[in-house]
Write a protein that holds these residues in place. Sequence first.
Motif, PDB file in Angstrom:
ATOM      1  N   VAL A 376       1.256 -12.336   6.785  1.00 35.71           N
ATOM      2  CA  VAL A 376       0.084 -11.480   6.578  1.00 35.71           C
ATOM      3  C   VAL A 376       0.122 -10.318   7.575  1.00 35.71           C
ATOM      4  O   VAL A 376      -0.261 -10.470   8.741  1.00 35.71           O
ATOM      5  CB  VAL A 376      -1.224 -12.275   6.735  1.00 35.71           C
ATOM      6  CG1 VAL A 376      -2.427 -11.366   6.450  1.00 35.71           C
ATOM      7  CG2 VAL A 376      -1.239 -13.483   5.802  1.00 35.71           C
ATOM      8  N   PRO A 377       0.574  -9.157   7.145  1.00 35.13           N
ATOM      9  CA  PRO A 377       0.539  -7.979   8.022  1.00 35.13           C
ATOM     10  C   PRO A 377      -0.893  -7.477   8.176  1.00 35.13           C
ATOM     11  O   PRO A 377      -1.785  -7.843   7.393  1.00 35.13           O
ATOM     12  CB  PRO A 377       1.397  -6.953   7.266  1.00 35.13           C
ATOM     13  CG  PRO A 377       2.106  -7.723   6.180  1.00 35.13           C
ATOM     14  CD  PRO A 377       1.213  -8.869   5.856  1.00 35.13           C
ATOM     15  N   PRO A 378      -1.153  -6.625   9.146  1.00 32.17           N
ATOM     16  CA  PRO A 378      -2.488  -6.027   9.271  1.00 32.17           C
ATOM     17  C   PRO A 378      -2.877  -5.290   7.991  1.00 32.17           C
ATOM     18  O   PRO A 378      -2.024  -4.790   7.257  1.00 32.17           O
ATOM     19  CB  PRO A 378      -2.325  -5.064  10.444  1.00 32.17           C
ATOM     20  CG  PRO A 378      -1.184  -5.609  11.229  1.00 32.17           C
ATOM     21  CD  PRO A 378      -0.247  -6.206  10.226  1.00 32.17           C
ATOM     22  N   SER A 379      -4.167  -5.209   7.753  1.00 33.13           N
ATOM     23  CA  SER A 379      -4.680  -4.600   6.525  1.00 33.13           C
ATOM     24  C   SER A 379      -4.192  -3.158   6.352  1.00 33.13           C
ATOM     25  O   SER A 379      -3.852  -2.741   5.244  1.00 33.13           O
ATOM     26  CB  SER A 379      -6.210  -4.631   6.532  1.00 33.13           C
ATOM     27  OG  SER A 379      -6.728  -3.986   5.388  1.00 33.13           O
ATOM     28  N   ASN A 380      -4.132  -2.387   7.468  1.00 35.79           N
ATOM     29  CA  ASN A 380      -3.747  -0.985   7.326  1.00 35.79           C
ATOM     30  C   ASN A 380      -2.279  -0.836   6.899  1.00 35.79           C
ATOM     31  O   ASN A 380      -1.921   0.099   6.193  1.00 35.79           O
ATOM     32  CB  ASN A 380      -4.036  -0.196   8.609  1.00 35.79           C
ATOM     33  CG  ASN A 380      -3.391  -0.795   9.838  1.00 35.79           C
ATOM     34  OD1 ASN A 380      -2.656  -1.770   9.764  1.00 35.79           O
ATOM     35  ND2 ASN A 380      -3.689  -0.213  11.005  1.00 35.79           N
ATOM     36  N   VAL A 381      -1.430  -1.786   7.312  1.00 32.51           N
ATOM     37  CA  VAL A 381      -0.024  -1.757   6.878  1.00 32.51           C
ATOM     38  C   VAL A 381       0.071  -2.092   5.385  1.00 32.51           C
ATOM     39  O   VAL A 381       0.785  -1.435   4.625  1.00 32.51           O
ATOM     40  CB  VAL A 381       0.827  -2.739   7.707  1.00 32.51           C
ATOM     41  CG1 VAL A 381       2.266  -2.778   7.195  1.00 32.51           C
ATOM     42  CG2 VAL A 381       0.801  -2.357   9.185  1.00 32.51           C
ATOM     43  N   GLN A 382      -0.672  -3.117   4.975  1.00 33.23           N
ATOM     44  CA  GLN A 382      -0.677  -3.486   3.562  1.00 33.23           C
ATOM     45  C   GLN A 382      -1.167  -2.329   2.695  1.00 33.23           C
ATOM     46  O   GLN A 382      -0.585  -2.027   1.644  1.00 33.23           O
ATOM     47  CB  GLN A 382      -1.577  -4.702   3.340  1.00 33.23           C
ATOM     48  CG  GLN A 382      -1.081  -5.994   3.941  1.00 33.23           C
ATOM     49  CD  GLN A 382      -1.970  -7.157   3.551  1.00 33.23           C
ATOM     50  OE1 GLN A 382      -2.292  -7.331   2.372  1.00 33.23           O
ATOM     51  NE2 GLN A 382      -2.400  -7.939   4.533  1.00 33.23           N
ATOM     52  N   LYS A 383      -2.242  -1.696   3.117  1.00 31.72           N
ATOM     53  CA  LYS A 383      -2.820  -0.618   2.309  1.00 31.72           C
ATOM     54  C   LYS A 383      -1.857   0.571   2.199  1.00 31.72           C
ATOM     55  O   LYS A 383      -1.770   1.216   1.144  1.00 31.72           O
ATOM     56  CB  LYS A 383      -4.161  -0.180   2.905  1.00 31.72           C
ATOM     57  CG  LYS A 383      -5.284  -1.198   2.732  1.00 31.72           C
ATOM     58  CD  LYS A 383      -6.595  -0.696   3.271  1.00 31.72           C
ATOM     59  CE  LYS A 383      -7.699  -1.733   3.152  1.00 31.72           C
ATOM     60  NZ  LYS A 383      -7.951  -2.146   1.754  1.00 31.72           N
ATOM     61  N   GLU A 384      -1.142   0.872   3.271  1.00 31.36           N
ATOM     62  CA  GLU A 384      -0.171   1.955   3.217  1.00 31.36           C
ATOM     63  C   GLU A 384       0.960   1.619   2.249  1.00 31.36           C
ATOM     64  O   GLU A 384       1.419   2.473   1.480  1.00 31.36           O
ATOM     65  CB  GLU A 384       0.391   2.221   4.612  1.00 31.36           C
ATOM     66  CG  GLU A 384       1.242   3.472   4.712  1.00 31.36           C
ATOM     67  CD  GLU A 384       0.471   4.746   4.406  1.00 31.36           C
ATOM     68  OE1 GLU A 384       1.098   5.711   3.904  1.00 31.36           O
ATOM     69  OE2 GLU A 384      -0.770   4.788   4.639  1.00 31.36           O
ATOM     70  N   PHE A 385       1.396   0.357   2.278  1.00 35.91           N
ATOM     71  CA  PHE A 385       2.408  -0.099   1.320  1.00 35.91           C
ATOM     72  C   PHE A 385       1.891   0.038  -0.110  1.00 35.91           C
ATOM     73  O   PHE A 385       2.609   0.496  -1.007  1.00 35.91           O
ATOM     74  CB  PHE A 385       2.784  -1.553   1.620  1.00 35.91           C
ATOM     75  CG  PHE A 385       3.664  -2.184   0.565  1.00 35.91           C
ATOM     76  CD1 PHE A 385       5.019  -1.878   0.496  1.00 35.91           C
ATOM     77  CD2 PHE A 385       3.139  -3.090  -0.352  1.00 35.91           C
ATOM     78  CE1 PHE A 385       5.831  -2.465  -0.475  1.00 35.91           C
ATOM     79  CE2 PHE A 385       3.937  -3.678  -1.318  1.00 35.91           C
ATOM     80  CZ  PHE A 385       5.287  -3.362  -1.374  1.00 35.91           C
ATOM     81  N   CYS A 386       0.643  -0.351  -0.333  1.00 33.78           N
ATOM     82  CA  CYS A 386       0.069  -0.303  -1.683  1.00 33.78           C
ATOM     83  C   CYS A 386      -0.036   1.128  -2.204  1.00 33.78           C
ATOM     84  O   CYS A 386       0.071   1.365  -3.407  1.00 33.78           O
ATOM     85  CB  CYS A 386      -1.296  -0.987  -1.710  1.00 33.78           C
ATOM     86  SG  CYS A 386      -1.195  -2.771  -1.431  1.00 33.78           S
ATOM     87  N   LYS A 387      -0.271   2.087  -1.312  1.00 33.33           N
ATOM     88  CA  LYS A 387      -0.291   3.486  -1.732  1.00 33.33           C
ATOM     89  C   LYS A 387       1.055   3.888  -2.317  1.00 33.33           C
ATOM     90  O   LYS A 387       1.143   4.551  -3.352  1.00 33.33           O
ATOM     91  CB  LYS A 387      -0.614   4.405  -0.553  1.00 33.33           C
ATOM     92  CG  LYS A 387      -2.056   4.451  -0.135  1.00 33.33           C
ATOM     93  CD  LYS A 387      -2.196   5.471   0.993  1.00 33.33           C
ATOM     94  CE  LYS A 387      -3.553   5.384   1.659  1.00 33.33           C
ATOM     95  NZ  LYS A 387      -3.635   6.312   2.814  1.00 33.33           N
ATOM     96  N   LEU A 388       2.112   3.498  -1.603  1.00 29.84           N
ATOM     97  CA  LEU A 388       3.451   3.877  -2.042  1.00 29.84           C
ATOM     98  C   LEU A 388       3.832   3.186  -3.344  1.00 29.84           C
ATOM     99  O   LEU A 388       4.248   3.828  -4.305  1.00 29.84           O
ATOM    100  CB  LEU A 388       4.472   3.531  -0.953  1.00 29.84           C
ATOM    101  CG  LEU A 388       4.410   4.355   0.334  1.00 29.84           C
ATOM    102  CD1 LEU A 388       5.389   3.790   1.363  1.00 29.84           C
ATOM    103  CD2 LEU A 388       4.732   5.814   0.044  1.00 29.84           C
ATOM    104  N   VAL A 389       3.709   1.859  -3.390  1.00 35.11           N
ATOM    105  CA  VAL A 389       4.175   1.143  -4.583  1.00 35.11           C
ATOM    106  C   VAL A 389       3.178   1.254  -5.725  1.00 35.11           C
ATOM    107  O   VAL A 389       3.546   1.086  -6.886  1.00 35.11           O
ATOM    108  CB  VAL A 389       4.469  -0.334  -4.277  1.00 35.11           C
ATOM    109  CG1 VAL A 389       5.526  -0.466  -3.197  1.00 35.11           C
ATOM    110  CG2 VAL A 389       3.220  -1.105  -3.925  1.00 35.11           C
TER     111      VAL A 389
END
Length: 433
Positions: A376-389
Amino acid sequence: MSCDWSTVTLAQITSRIGDGLHGTPKYDDSGDYYFINGNNLSNGKVVINEKTKRTDESQYLKHRKDLNSRTLLVSINGTLGNIGTFQGERVFLGKSVCYLNILPNVNKDYVMYVLMSKHFQDYIHNLATGSTIKNVGLKLIREYEFQLPDITTQNKIANVLVSIDSKISLNTQTNQTLEAMAQAIFKSWFVDFDPVKAKMQGKQPEGMNTDTAALFPDKLVESELGLIPEGWIVKPFKKVIDKYVDNRGKTPPVVEDGIPLVEVKHLPENSAFPNLNTDKRVTEETFDTWFRVHVEPKDILISTVGTIGRTSFVKNTNFGIAQNVLGLRFGKVVEPEYMFYTVKAHRFQHDMDARLVTTVQSSIKRKDLDTIDILVPPSNVQKEFCKLVGSLLDGQYRKNAENIELASLRDALLPKLLSGELLLTNYREVANV
């Protein structure tokens, strides 16, 4: 009109019709040749994957048939009616594949679409023998009758249908590229930890802007999953999932027309989204009352019986899921897009395989999924990934929707063109039908 077209048999427009080896060759995992069966034929192509059996050249030379640029392939044993075009692949055939070498004065693609037509498919399915394993004899193939127009008309019809299928193929290739890009980003960030390792060496992470790089730490620490980025945590699956979505473990009453029922086979390996072109459907009443929970946008579908671990992402929610498909809902602890690629990744698939229950068929239970450890990465890392994919998934969805429309157009045109009901002048007129 079609009344002016000749009625011919497949025997009359081929130089040879035969089948493959009635036996088992000697396999060689490092061989350069492939032994294919009917399941290796799909949508006019020969499909070779990691499950296809390999052999060496001696086996190929011993058992090969006269396949050439005029060869069409049809599955005639077990799975019936799959169609492929031989394009020089290093393959030889099993008994479940029939080959037809089309005469030079006949358009091969036209005949391919004849074989794909409902008329031919109904013919072989209705006349197949065998109670457990269905079989179509070569005699039936040779005797199949259909209408054959002059070569100019054959060419026009084939060109229209090929142009549609070529666009579908191009869209599919684009989607495969987009999906590969998304998986590469996931692997770099969450498997190989490339941004963290770069910062540990005092370097700027490659292909990443300063703001995004700042989201990653510059240290790896020990965890239940081995080394992970500092500040990231590990939780069991049951602590990150919001809800399981299933259909009560039973088969709902099905009809021919209605809302799609998605089974394991509709979770394709080469697409991020479920295939909604299903042969089993349910009424609106069944859809509204029989299912306990409906899938929602951003749910993840996973196969849990038989073929384990096929995964799809939900965009369009107007479908039901069969008993061997499980829906997973996230969002409170982990982002859905992040979990989609987590579930698809090697570690999760390996952890599922280690928990399989094997009786008649392999299966995995919820209680066993619950025990799989999730990074479980921090929420801000996950959200940045979700923007890209997210943009990559949106691109795939648009291409997928276009392919559904194109396939529907092709399937509507096919019987009309092959029967002469629709006469061709140019593609634009046809496309508007």
